[in-house]
Design a protein around this motif. Structure first.
Motif, PDB file in Angstrom:
ATOM      1  N   LYS A  31      -3.468  -3.091  -5.979  1.00 41.25           N
ATOM      2  CA  LYS A  31      -4.500  -4.400  -6.035  1.00 41.25           C
ATOM      3  C   LYS A  31      -3.882  -5.540  -5.447  1.00 41.25           C
ATOM      4  O   LYS A  31      -4.767  -6.122  -4.820  1.00 41.25           O
ATOM      5  N   LEU A  32      -2.598  -5.751  -5.120  1.00 41.43           N
ATOM      6  CA  LEU A  32      -2.004  -6.761  -4.333  1.00 41.43           C
ATOM      7  C   LEU A  32      -2.611  -6.744  -3.081  1.00 41.43           C
ATOM      8  O   LEU A  32      -2.767  -7.658  -2.254  1.00 41.43           O
ATOM      9  N   ALA A  33      -2.255  -5.399  -2.433  1.00 44.57           N
ATOM     10  CA  ALA A  33      -2.874  -5.311  -0.951  1.00 44.57           C
ATOM     11  C   ALA A  33      -4.278  -5.410  -0.923  1.00 44.57           C
ATOM     12  O   ALA A  33      -4.711  -6.064   0.165  1.00 44.57           O
ATOM     13  N   ALA A  34      -5.143  -4.927  -1.669  1.00 49.43           N
ATOM     14  CA  ALA A  34      -6.411  -4.806  -1.808  1.00 49.43           C
ATOM     15  C   ALA A  34      -6.786  -6.431  -1.733  1.00 49.43           C
ATOM     16  O   ALA A  34      -7.842  -6.860  -0.893  1.00 49.43           O
ATOM     17  N   GLU A  35      -6.081  -7.334  -2.252  1.00 52.54           N
ATOM     18  CA  GLU A  35      -6.505  -8.392  -2.321  1.00 52.54           C
ATOM     19  C   GLU A  35      -6.349  -9.271  -1.058  1.00 52.54           C
ATOM     20  O   GLU A  35      -6.798 -10.545  -0.717  1.00 52.54           O
ATOM     21  N   LYS A  36      -5.566  -8.681  -0.279  1.00 53.70           N
ATOM     22  CA  LYS A  36      -5.058  -9.276   1.083  1.00 53.70           C
ATOM     23  C   LYS A  36      -5.990  -8.721   2.148  1.00 53.70           C
ATOM     24  O   LYS A  36      -5.749  -8.892   3.486  1.00 53.70           O
ATOM     25  N   GLY A  37      -6.998  -7.833   1.686  1.00 57.51           N
ATOM     26  CA  GLY A  37      -7.780  -7.563   2.571  1.00 57.51           C
ATOM     27  C   GLY A  37      -7.545  -6.061   3.255  1.00 57.51           C
ATOM     28  O   GLY A  37      -8.047  -5.851   4.153  1.00 57.51           O
ATOM     29  N   HIS A  38      -6.482  -5.398   2.651  1.00 58.20           N
ATOM     30  CA  HIS A  38      -6.213  -4.147   3.321  1.00 58.20           C
ATOM     31  C   HIS A  38      -7.196  -3.039   3.013  1.00 58.20           C
ATOM     32  O   HIS A  38      -7.360  -2.693   1.806  1.00 58.20           O
ATOM     33  N   ALA A  39      -7.675  -2.410   4.030  1.00 54.65           N
ATOM     34  CA  ALA A  39      -8.809  -1.685   3.649  1.00 54.65           C
ATOM     35  C   ALA A  39      -8.692  -0.627   3.022  1.00 54.65           C
ATOM     36  O   ALA A  39      -9.382  -0.131   2.043  1.00 54.65           O
ATOM     37  N   TYR A  77       0.666  -1.338   0.150  1.00 53.62           N
ATOM     38  CA  TYR A  77       0.033   0.097   0.077  1.00 53.62           C
ATOM     39  C   TYR A  77       0.913   1.194   0.196  1.00 53.62           C
ATOM     40  O   TYR A  77       0.710   2.074  -0.742  1.00 53.62           O
ATOM     41  N   ASN A  78       2.060   1.151   0.807  1.00 54.50           N
ATOM     42  CA  ASN A  78       2.650   2.496   0.845  1.00 54.50           C
ATOM     43  C   ASN A  78       3.698   2.737  -0.346  1.00 54.50           C
ATOM     44  O   ASN A  78       3.658   3.773  -0.618  1.00 54.50           O
ATOM     45  N   LEU A  79       3.964   1.491  -0.758  1.00 52.46           N
ATOM     46  CA  LEU A  79       4.750   1.627  -2.026  1.00 52.46           C
ATOM     47  C   LEU A  79       4.021   1.977  -3.278  1.00 52.46           C
ATOM     48  O   LEU A  79       4.248   3.125  -4.049  1.00 52.46           O
ATOM     49  N   ALA A  80       2.481   1.732  -3.081  1.00 53.11           N
ATOM     50  CA  ALA A  80       1.843   2.155  -4.409  1.00 53.11           C
ATOM     51  C   ALA A  80       1.674   3.778  -4.089  1.00 53.11           C
ATOM     52  O   ALA A  80       1.504   4.463  -5.115  1.00 53.11           O
TER      53      ALA A  80
END
Length: 318
Positions: A232-240, A208-211
């Motif tokens: 997207k990668l963080a979102a797929e892991k449930g990161h709100a 998320y922070n890298l994005a």
């Protein structure tokens, strides 16, 4: 086929599609190697009680000289615990009893014995001021020790999650610097910290922070497609927060990211479900605004996708 069914079918196709260019773009050019040693000082060892000794590197070069003055690291007296495990039991007991000084002494002892979780907990304690005065430099130094000594921890373990979180914490400190200390704002180092947590450990906070750095062009050239990929990668892991930002990216589209309102609404709905309303009120506000502006067909299709995600196990989390 009704219009809403057509929209839903198209959204499902996008959800399973793996050929989108922005989603398949390779990782950043910086390789998967640990960043350069992080400035910091060694923690005191119980054998000699030394405080502020430089941490040695291969070849005899210290990471950084021990700071002096008010920011210097001064440990609390080490209690006579028999082991790190004994100290952690005391920490739990003292924390429950409200004895913050005793709890910190116990953590200091366990940390000095190399206990990774104790080192990380101390970093968090000093960063937040939980029972002690806030001391960002001490927090930085604990996180630095963790990252420097455990960068090659096998991903997927509980220890790896601690190390990844330490890299993320360091990224935040490098973004802002620590006033009155040797830790200066350094966007390049912040990028390295977040990138290593995101790529080697697959950490969603790091992703998320890298994005966010790619979105803003901080520490690297602005690259919305890379930002969308990591988000997207963080979102797929449930990161709100990642789900909310990724949903917003799909709602708006542009800069090489395809516009897909139904998918954007789906991710915002999932973000709303996982958001902490007291700390992440912006997610609730963005969800309300997006769903309020959407047409009925898009809302229906998005909520149907949310239900499918629930049935599939929370968004295909890896």
């Amino acid at each position: 086929m009704r219009i809403s069914e057509t929209i839903l079918a198209g959204a499902l196709f996008v959800l399973g599609c793996q050929s989108a260019v922005w989603a398949q773009e390779p990782q950043a050019q910086r390789g998967l190697v640990p960043p350069l040693p992080i400035p910091g000082i060694a923690l005191p060892e119980p054998e000699d009680g030394a405080v502020g000794e430089p941490a040695p590197l291969a070849g005899g070069r210290a990471i950084a000289p021990a700071p002096s003055g008010p920011a210097a690291h001064t440990a609390l007296p080490l209690a006579p615990f028999t082991s790190a495990r004994d100290a952690l039991k005391a920490w739990m007991r003292d924390s429950t009893a409200g004895d913050q000084a005793g709890a910190v002494r116990a953590l200091e002892f366990a940390a000095s014995r190399g206990h990774l979780a104790a080192q990380f907990k101390l970093g968090r304690v000093y960063a937040s001021g939980d029972g002690v005065p806030v001391n960002d430099l001490k927090a930085f130094e604990y996180f630095s020790k963790i990252a420097d000594e455990n960068a090659d921890e096998m991903p997927g373990t509980s220890d790896a999650r601690i190390v990844a979180s330490a890299f993320v914490a360091l990224g935040g400190y490098f973004l802002d610097g620590i006033k009155g200390s040797y830790v200066k704002p350094n966007a390049d180092r912040a990028f390295d910290m977040f990138h290593y947590a995101a790529s080697y450990f697959g950490d969603p906070d790091g992703q998320y922070n890298l994005a966010r750095l790619y979105m803003n062009g901080t520490g690297a050239p602005r690259n919305p497609r890379q930002a969308a990929r990591w988000m997207k990668l963080a979102a797929e892991k449930g990161h709100a927060p990642a789900r909310a930002v990724f949903g917003d990216l799909l709602l708006r589209g542009g800069d090489g990211v395809p516009r897909h309102p139904v998918m954007g609404l789906m991710w915002l709905a999932l973000a709303r479900e996982g958001a902490d309303a007291t700390r992440e009120g912006w997610i609730v506000e963005r969800y309300d605004a997006a769903f309020g502006a959407a047409n009925a067909a898009d809302r229906t299709a998005a909520l149907a996708l949310v239900e499918r995600q629930h049935l599939a196990g929370r968004g295909g989390r890896r």
